[in-house]
Every structure is written in C-alpha cells, then in structure tokens.
Design a protein around this motif. Structure first.
Motif, PDB file in Angstrom:
ATOM      1  N   GLY A  89       0.770  -1.227   0.045  1.00  0.00           N
ATOM      2  CA  GLY A  89       0.035  -0.045  -0.090  1.00  0.00           C
ATOM      3  C   GLY A  89       0.709   1.094  -0.168  1.00  0.00           C
ATOM      4  N   VAL A  90       2.183   1.069   0.090  1.00  0.00           N
ATOM      5  CA  VAL A  90       3.033   2.304  -0.010  1.00  0.00           C
ATOM      6  C   VAL A  90       3.966   2.251  -1.151  1.00  0.00           C
ATOM      7  CG1 VAL A  90       4.837   3.372   1.460  1.00  0.00           C
ATOM      8  CG2 VAL A  90       2.891   2.387   2.595  1.00  0.00           C
ATOM      9  N   PRO A  91       4.031   3.362  -1.853  1.00  0.00           N
ATOM     10  CA  PRO A  91       4.953   3.425  -2.988  1.00  0.00           C
ATOM     11  C   PRO A  91       6.428   3.494  -2.437  1.00  0.00           C
ATOM     12  CG  PRO A  91       4.269   5.708  -2.349  1.00  0.00           C
ATOM     13  CD  PRO A  91       3.265   4.810  -1.619  1.00  0.00           C
ATOM     14  N   LEU A  92       7.191   2.639  -3.368  1.00  0.00           N
ATOM     15  CA  LEU A  92       8.780   2.502  -3.213  1.00  0.00           C
ATOM     16  C   LEU A  92       9.526   3.870  -3.092  1.00  0.00           C
ATOM     17  CD1 LEU A  92      11.011   0.419  -2.831  1.00  0.00           C
ATOM     18  CD2 LEU A  92      11.259   0.910  -5.412  1.00  0.00           C
ATOM     19  N   PRO A  93       9.947   4.118  -2.020  1.00  0.00           N
ATOM     20  CA  PRO A  93      10.888   5.545  -2.067  1.00  0.00           C
ATOM     21  C   PRO A  93      12.329   5.247  -2.727  1.00  0.00           C
ATOM     22  CG  PRO A  93      10.064   4.784   0.276  1.00  0.00           C
ATOM     23  CD  PRO A  93      10.140   3.454  -0.763  1.00  0.00           C
ATOM     24  N   ILE A  94      12.735   6.373  -3.367  1.00  0.00           N
ATOM     25  CA  ILE A  94      14.114   6.041  -4.128  1.00  0.00           C
ATOM     26  C   ILE A  94      15.238   7.048  -3.372  1.00  0.00           C
ATOM     27  CG2 ILE A  94      15.522   6.346  -6.080  1.00  0.00           C
ATOM     28  CD1 ILE A  94      13.269   4.256  -6.377  1.00  0.00           C
ATOM     29  N   PRO A  95      15.897   6.598  -2.398  1.00  0.00           N
ATOM     30  CA  PRO A  95      16.938   7.508  -1.636  1.00  0.00           C
ATOM     31  C   PRO A  95      17.482   8.650  -2.582  1.00  0.00           C
ATOM     32  CG  PRO A  95      17.220   5.223  -1.250  1.00  0.00           C
ATOM     33  CD  PRO A  95      16.664   5.202  -2.229  1.00  0.00           C
ATOM     34  N   ALA A  96      17.307   9.855  -2.219  1.00  0.00           N
ATOM     35  CA  ALA A  96      17.834  11.205  -2.743  1.00  0.00           C
ATOM     36  C   ALA A  96      19.372  10.896  -3.190  1.00  0.00           C
ATOM     37  CB  ALA A  96      17.621  12.298  -1.807  1.00  0.00           C
ATOM     38  N   VAL A  97      19.834  11.332  -4.195  1.00  0.00           N
ATOM     39  CA  VAL A  97      21.264  11.303  -4.245  1.00  0.00           C
ATOM     40  C   VAL A  97      21.734  12.674  -4.030  1.00  0.00           C
ATOM     41  CG1 VAL A  97      23.060  11.512  -6.443  1.00  0.00           C
ATOM     42  CG2 VAL A  97      20.539  10.064  -6.688  1.00  0.00           C
ATOM     43  N   LYS A  98      22.996  12.370  -3.241  1.00  0.00           N
ATOM     44  CA  LYS A  98      23.681  13.343  -2.516  1.00  0.00           C
ATOM     45  C   LYS A  98      24.529  14.155  -3.437  1.00  0.00           C
ATOM     46  CE  LYS A  98      24.984  15.496   1.433  1.00  0.00           C
ATOM     47  NZ  LYS A  98      23.899  16.183   2.446  1.00  0.00           N
ATOM     48  N   LYS A  99      24.363  15.679  -3.502  1.00  0.00           N
ATOM     49  CA  LYS A  99      25.212  16.634  -4.269  1.00  0.00           C
ATOM     50  C   LYS A  99      26.457  16.775  -3.478  1.00  0.00           C
ATOM     51  CE  LYS A  99      21.460  18.211  -7.164  1.00  0.00           C
ATOM     52  NZ  LYS A  99      20.696  19.454  -7.314  1.00  0.00           N
ATOM     53  N   PRO A 100      27.546  17.104  -4.480  1.00  0.00           N
ATOM     54  CA  PRO A 100      28.511  17.445  -3.549  1.00  0.00           C
ATOM     55  C   PRO A 100      28.615  19.069  -3.194  1.00  0.00           C
ATOM     56  CG  PRO A 100      29.199  17.133  -5.949  1.00  0.00           C
ATOM     57  CD  PRO A 100      27.734  16.571  -5.659  1.00  0.00           C
ATOM     58  N   VAL A 101      29.162  19.330  -2.121  1.00  0.00           N
ATOM     59  CA  VAL A 101      29.063  20.615  -1.720  1.00  0.00           C
ATOM     60  C   VAL A 101      30.125  21.464  -2.535  1.00  0.00           C
ATOM     61  CG1 VAL A 101      28.258  20.353   0.791  1.00  0.00           C
ATOM     62  CG2 VAL A 101      30.914  20.482   0.121  1.00  0.00           C
ATOM     63  N   ARG A 102      31.341  20.866  -3.030  1.00  0.00           N
ATOM     64  CA  ARG A 102      32.118  21.468  -4.007  1.00  0.00           C
ATOM     65  C   ARG A 102      32.881  20.279  -4.666  1.00  0.00           C
ATOM     66  NH1 ARG A 102      37.481  21.883  -2.119  1.00  0.00           N
ATOM     67  NH2 ARG A 102      37.722  21.041   0.128  1.00  0.00           N
TER      68      ARG A 102
END
Length: 498
Positions: free
Chosen positions: A48-61
């Motif tokens: 009953g719950v949609p599959l979450p996709i973990p967020a891709v981390k962006k580099p700070v620099r």
C-alpha cells in the motif's frame, strides 16, 4: 560480551521488547540464524506504500581531482509505517541515508558530522580504502561533536557499495535504527553497456525490522543497572535479531509502478541477520549481471536468489512480456509467514519503448588460478564460551575480538587461499579487497558465487575457499561475520597487510 571491552564506550539508550505469542510464529524456517522480534503495533497491509528512492547526494564542492560531500548524522522522526512516526538515527536524518554516486578513479571525500547522542564510525562496505578511512570499530566520532573526512580514492570497478555504522559492540542496534545508505560507483565500461539506465536503474535496500506500540524500533537491548544505559544485544538474541516487517528503501512491503520494459535492480541485504531467498511471482527469471565487486563476466539466470546480510546482487528483470495491469510480487521463500514471505510488488502499468539489452558478455573478469597461491589460511567462525563465568559469544579461530590482537599478517600483493569454516549460517565479510570463491566443501562454487565478492554466505558445517590478494593499501583491516549481532558479540578479527 564481557564488560571490560566496553568500558570506554558511551552507552546507547534503548528500551525492552517482547516476544509475543500471537501472529505468525517464531521464525524457525531453515536458512535463518536468529530469533524473531515481533511488532506490538498493528501492521499495514502489504503493497500500500510506494517505493521510495533515496535522494542522490550533491557535492558541496568539486575540484579537478575530487568531489566533496557533507553528511550530518542526527536523530529524526520519520513516517515508516503509514500514519506513525518512528524515531531514527539517520544520515542527514533519513533512512536509508542519501545515495552517493562516485566515478571510478575520482576521489570522493565525505565529511561526516556526528550530532547523535552516541559515538559512531562509518564503514564503506566494499570500498578499497586506506586504513584510516575504513571505519575501524574504535575509530570513533564522539557523540555530538565528532567530525571526520573519509577520503575514498575510488580506484575500483563500477559496483554497488553501501555505507553503514561500524561502532564496536553497537553495530547491530545502530544500523537497526537507520545508519545505512547506498554508495554507487560508475565507470566507462558499465556505462557503455546497453543495460537499463536512469529511472530504470533502481537501488533496493532490503531490511527487516520490528516496531513497538508507539512506532519506535523494537530491538532487544541488554540493560545494565539504572543510569548506565544499554550495551549491545540481549544474550538470548546473540544468534541474531529478525524482525517481522520487511522494509525496502525504508518502506514496508512497497509497490513500484513499472513500464513493460527491462529494469536493473541493485539489491543489498542490509538486514542485521535475516537471509532471503528472493523470487518473482508469477515466475520470472532474475538475471544477475553483477555481484559485490561489480559486473560479472557474463549474465547468470536465477529463478531464486539467496542473499545474506552484506551481500549485493545487481539483477535485470524483463517485464516486456508482461501485460499491463499485471502485478508481480517479489517474495521471500525463507519467510515463514505473510509478513516475512512478501518483500515488495511491481505493478506493470503500460507498454513503453525499450532500447536496453543484456549482452552475453559483460566484462573481462580474469579467473584466479588458486594454484598460484603462496599459502592457505584457515578462519574458523564458531560459537564459544568466552570466559570462566560461562558468558557465550562468537569467535574467530577460537578468539573473541580484541582490537590489539592480530589474527594474520599478509604480504601485500601475494595471493592467498582463505578457508572459511562455520558452525551455523555466517556471512563472512573481508575489508579492503575483493575475492573470488574457488570452492565449497571441496566442490565447485555455488550458484551465487560468481564474480568478485567481498561477502560470502556460508551454511552450517560448510567450508568455503576464496582466493584473495591485497594490493591497494597496507595497514590494519577486519574480517568478520556480517550477522551484526555475531559481529557485536566478538566475531571479528584483525589482519595486517604489510
């Protein structure tokens, strides 16, 4: 564990759990080493719950040679069960943590800030890392203030890695509370193949958990006298903690809408102790294209896939022959009831264009000749009495883990055969370098042993021979069981590469 090994560690607060007498019974299906913890809270219906996709981390620099990231470890309240808040330990306050995507040959520097109330350390599982950045169990970031820049050279093949806590004696409860995330490595070889890409290349982190009636994670902690907190797991659960709720990417028995095309799924078993035998219902093949250490030489087709804690399998599922509207369920044949025998569901929504294929040749994976090994080294993983008072634990070669002891000294660049033998189910993980399985109990490797591995599933009374060579770095590293309760109960050993 004896208390002398714990005196320098800050205690982790926790609560008691119960083993109920209702619902689906104690998890005694063959194929598991562990004890079931049953949830007290009413559980939702599956799918009953949609599959979450973990967020891709962006580099700070970024600069010419490296990408730089910052992750804050902190407590957060998140919705795992619908309508219920669960307090977690989270990388950036999420469970799983953010996904880091690296390029082979380009450094990734990850600064971890510890705002938790407990010490932590971070291990990049499958990473070829210098010893000071490997997340050794006593290289702790202090509670509330600790910071460390983990410098990963990424001189390795494209592969599905993951990062998690590795604090000595507390890995089990801290990973259970949420400290795990993906770290994916890409390279030109993998990119050039016509495999499914972009939103058809999906990571799946599978874990099992149990919940208290207030929605908090239920973990059987070992309580000390008032004011001292808790340390590790209750002795009754030293064989491993099994939950009754299957989470994928932090969601209970989720559902994913898919097109009628091929998908690549990067599967990691991040459970504390549970093994899975994954299959698709109705029956469809799981086409394995990668293992712990990256692409296989050629695809291997499985009808079921047995995966132990710490292992990763990259698979392709072809939905092109499935009519829109069809539901395809990923099941766990090692589950003993509805809650642990279902994993997630795919709903085929529509026809779509698909230019992907699975080539008959994937990569050049030179096969190691075990006859070239300079020696065979034995590692025994077994239950032992650790002291004169009858305290039980887990041992490697008859010894409980001691950070000051050395189980082996290995010459850098030399090929060795390591023989792992066990009394029960033990998934054995080697830090620093991958290996190839060369045989099981004197016979050929098993159906899930292809390619480069860093974790191998070993069954009771079995021995497995692997060929391993340490070339990247010198220093102190670990070999241990990746059943996290076994690890916390001393089933680790040091080796030194010189």
């Amino acid at each position: 564990m004896n208390s002398s090994r714990r005196t320098f560690l800050t205690m982790l607060a926790g609560g008691a759990v119960t083993i109920g007498a209702t619902g689906c019974g104690i998890d005694l299906r063959p194929g598991q080493t562990g004890e079931l913890v049953r949830s007290r809270i009413p559980l939702p219906q599956p799918f009953g719950v949609p599959l979450p996709i973990p967020a891709v981390k962006k580099p700070v620099r970024s600069d010419a040679n490296a990408d730089y990231y910052e992750i804050v470890q902190r407590e957060a309240s998140v919705e795992i069960l619908p309508g219920v808040q669960t307090r977690i330990f989270g990388y950036d306050g999420t469970f799983p943590g953010p996904t880091i995507v690296s390029r082979s040959g380009r450094r990734s520097v990850v600064r971890h800030r510890n705002q938790l109330s407990v010490p932590v350390t971070v291990h990049l599982h499958g990473g070829h890392t210098p010893p000071e950045h490997d997340g050794y169990p006593t290289d702790l970031l202090p509670a509330g203030t600790g910071t460390h820049d983990y410098d990963y050279p990424m001189r390795q093949r494209a592969s599905t890695l993951w990062y998690h806590d590795h604090r000595m004696d507390f890995t089990g409860p801290q990973v259970y509370r949420g400290l795990a995330g993906f770290h994916l490595v890409h390279d030109d070889e993998d990119d050039a193949l016509p495999l499914p890409k972009d939103n058809r290349d999906i990571p799946l982190m599978i874990v099992d958990r149990a919940f208290e009636d207030d929605g908090s994670f239920a973990y059987p902690t070992d309580l000390l006298p008032a004011g001292t907190g808790m340390h590790g797991v209750q002795q009754d659960f030293m064989e491993g903690v099994l939950g009754d709720v299957i989470l994928v990417n932090g969601a209970p028995w989720p559902s994913l809408e898919v097109d009628a095309v091929r998908y690549r799924f990067r599967i990691v078993n991040a459970s504390n102790a549970r093994r899975y035998e994954l299959a698709l219902d109705p029956g469809m093949p799981l086409i394995q294209i990668g293992s712990d250490g990256g692409l296989l030489a050629a695809p291997v087709t499985h009808q079921t896939l047995v995966i132990a804690p710490g292992e990763r399998f990259d698979v392709v599922v072809d939905f092109s022959g499935v009519a829109p509207g069809t539901q395809v369920t990923m099941v766990n044949r090692l589950g003993d009831c509805d809650t642990t025998s279902h994993v997630m569901r795919f709903v085929v929504a529509r026809q779509a264009k698909d230019e992907s294929t699975v080539p008959s040749r994937l990569s050049d994976v030179p096969k190691i000749d075990p006859a070239q090994a300079v020696r065979t080294r034995e590692w025994r993983f077994e239950r032992k009495f650790l002291d004169k008072h009858g305290m039980e634990g887990w041992a490697v070669n008859g010894q409980a883990f001691d950070p000051e002891s050395t189980g082996a000294t290995i010459n850098r660049g030399q090929l060795e055969i390591w023989r792992f033998s066990t009394d029960l189910h033990h998934p054995i993980h080697v830090h620093l370098a991958p290996f190839q399985v060369v045989g099981r109990s004197g016979h050929k490797p098993g159906p899930y042993d292809a390619g480069w591995k860093d974790t191998v599933d070993i069954r009771p009374a079995e021995f497995v021979d692997v060929a391993v060579r340490f070339e990247a770095f010198s220093g102190r590293y670990l070999i241990h069981c990746h059943n996290l309760e076994h690890e916390d109960m001393a089933m680790m050993a040091n080796f030194h590469v010189t």
